[in-house]
Design a protein around this motif. Sequence first.
Motif, PDB file in Angstrom:
ATOM      1  N   VAL A  87     -51.012   0.854 -19.823  1.00  8.73           N
ATOM      2  CA  VAL A  87     -49.625   0.492 -20.098  1.00  8.73           C
ATOM      3  C   VAL A  87     -49.590  -0.375 -21.353  1.00  8.73           C
ATOM      4  N   ILE A  88     -48.695  -0.045 -22.265  1.00 12.34           N
ATOM      5  CA  ILE A  88     -48.483  -0.931 -23.420  1.00 12.34           C
ATOM      6  C   ILE A  88     -47.074  -1.493 -23.267  1.00 12.34           C
ATOM      7  N   ASP A 231     -49.338  -1.285 -39.775  1.00 11.91           N
ATOM      8  CA  ASP A 231     -50.516  -2.128 -39.521  1.00 11.91           C
ATOM      9  C   ASP A 231     -50.500  -2.635 -38.077  1.00 11.91           C
ATOM     10  N   THR A 232     -49.318  -3.078 -37.620  1.00  9.37           N
ATOM     11  CA  THR A 232     -49.216  -3.565 -36.233  1.00  9.37           C
ATOM     12  C   THR A 232     -49.603  -2.450 -35.261  1.00  9.37           C
ATOM     13  N   VAL A 233     -49.027  -1.276 -35.493  1.00  7.82           N
ATOM     14  CA  VAL A 233     -49.261  -0.146 -34.589  1.00  7.82           C
ATOM     15  C   VAL A 233     -50.736   0.275 -34.633  1.00  7.82           C
ATOM     16  N   VAL A 236     -52.546  -2.013 -32.408  1.00  9.46           N
ATOM     17  CA  VAL A 236     -52.346  -1.710 -30.981  1.00  9.46           C
ATOM     18  C   VAL A 236     -53.203  -0.495 -30.592  1.00  9.46           C
ATOM     19  N   ALA A 237     -53.203   0.527 -31.438  1.00 10.25           N
ATOM     20  CA  ALA A 237     -53.990   1.736 -31.133  1.00 10.25           C
ATOM     21  C   ALA A 237     -55.486   1.398 -31.057  1.00 10.25           C
ATOM     22  N   ARG A 302     -60.253  -8.573 -36.682  1.00  9.78           N
ATOM     23  CA  ARG A 302     -61.227  -7.846 -37.520  1.00  9.78           C
ATOM     24  C   ARG A 302     -62.517  -7.596 -36.736  1.00  9.78           C
ATOM     25  N   ASP A 303     -63.009  -8.667 -36.069  1.00  5.35           N
ATOM     26  CA  ASP A 303     -64.305  -8.555 -35.372  1.00  5.35           C
ATOM     27  C   ASP A 303     -64.229  -7.629 -34.169  1.00  5.35           C
ATOM     28  N   LEU A 304     -63.190  -7.811 -33.345  1.00  3.66           N
ATOM     29  CA  LEU A 304     -63.108  -7.052 -32.092  1.00  3.66           C
ATOM     30  C   LEU A 304     -62.630  -5.626 -32.291  1.00  3.66           C
ATOM     31  N   LEU A 305     -61.685  -5.465 -33.222  1.00  3.25           N
ATOM     32  CA  LEU A 305     -60.970  -4.183 -33.312  1.00  3.25           C
ATOM     33  C   LEU A 305     -61.237  -3.439 -34.613  1.00  3.25           C
TER      34      LEU A 305
END
Length: 331
Positions: A87-88, A231-233, A236-237, A302-305
């Motif tokens: 769920v988002i 960028d936001t989307v 999220v992806a 940056r690190d996680l995603l």
Amino acid sequence: MNNDRRNKCVLVTGAAGFIGSHLVERLLDDGYTVWGMDNFDPFYARSIKESNLEKARSHPRFGFAEGDLRDSGFLDGLFDEAGPEAVIHLAARAGVRPSLLQPQEYYDVNVMGTVRLLEAMKGSGTGLMIFGSSSSVYGARSDQRPFKEDEAADRPVSPYAATKRAGELLCHAYYHLYGISCYCLRFFTVYGPRQRPDLAIHKFTSLLATGQAITVYGDGATPRDYTYVDDTVDGVARTLRRIEDEAGAAFDIVNLGAGRSVSVNELVDLLAGAIGVEPKIEHLPPQPGDVPRTWADIDRARDLLGFDPKFPIEKGLELFVAWYNEQHAET
Ligand code: NAD
């Protein structure tokens, strides 16, 4: 398209809104089956939200349910029918200033609605949640450092900010108690095509384009981190991929911003330049509830995603103005 995502179903709440409708299109492009839900809240016109959804509605992997987040019966039926794996959660009463006028409504939708959603997830065994939080949870920080996720964030200065922090805390409780993986993403002022009409960039553009003066609260030196919606989307992806790949239940809070602040005065100059007008500005005192600055530290993203914003403000505003002009050429 990634065919491995084809059988995965994601539910997006607030799918008819500004960010939600862009996210739905991105997830469809990525190969997911997507369900959207929205109650077409009257905060702004239903016709705008209907047109936000137009492209998605014609997609064979998109389903939509109209209903209210606070309606448990509706949510249970939707989870039965859609069977989402993730769920988002973007449905909310958004905006700082209106939350001072309708604090109960904000509490009801943003806090009670989030509890109902988490309960529906628990009931249906849906184990992955991404929560759309906000930079406003950092409160009225006056120092010059970028905002980091580890800060206490326990001094909100508007009912809206308090409800968003409450949503994050609820996510943590459901992660702890029921093993629902939750990533809370703190969005920093998002702009781009379909931006909510109440937000500054959209409002300023309408006024500048029609030769009217714009109102700036305070002296215009207020720095803000503005994030282009793609960028936001993308953030999220990327979070969805990350949360799907976690071995066990996980909880985290991540800033999604551009990582750069510009003052309102700079923003107005850039916008006026993109429109091709000289701005007329009226200054009024700062508004209660507004925070004096926002600036995202995006190291964790940056690190996680592998998050890497691609749209500097100059480019993003050009794209926004092009979209605005296209809309107004049609009418
Ligand atoms: P939006 O108002 O365009 O989208 C929110 C959607 O939620 C709307 O379509 C609305 O109809 C729906 N909704 C409201 N109440 C509902 C309810 N009770 N049941 C079902 N649906 C309901 O706002 P947005 O700008 O796209 O924001 C999306 C999310 O991101 C929100 O949670 C907001 O708080 C958060 N956020 C946005 C920004 C930004 O700059 N736009 C910044 C920080 C956080």
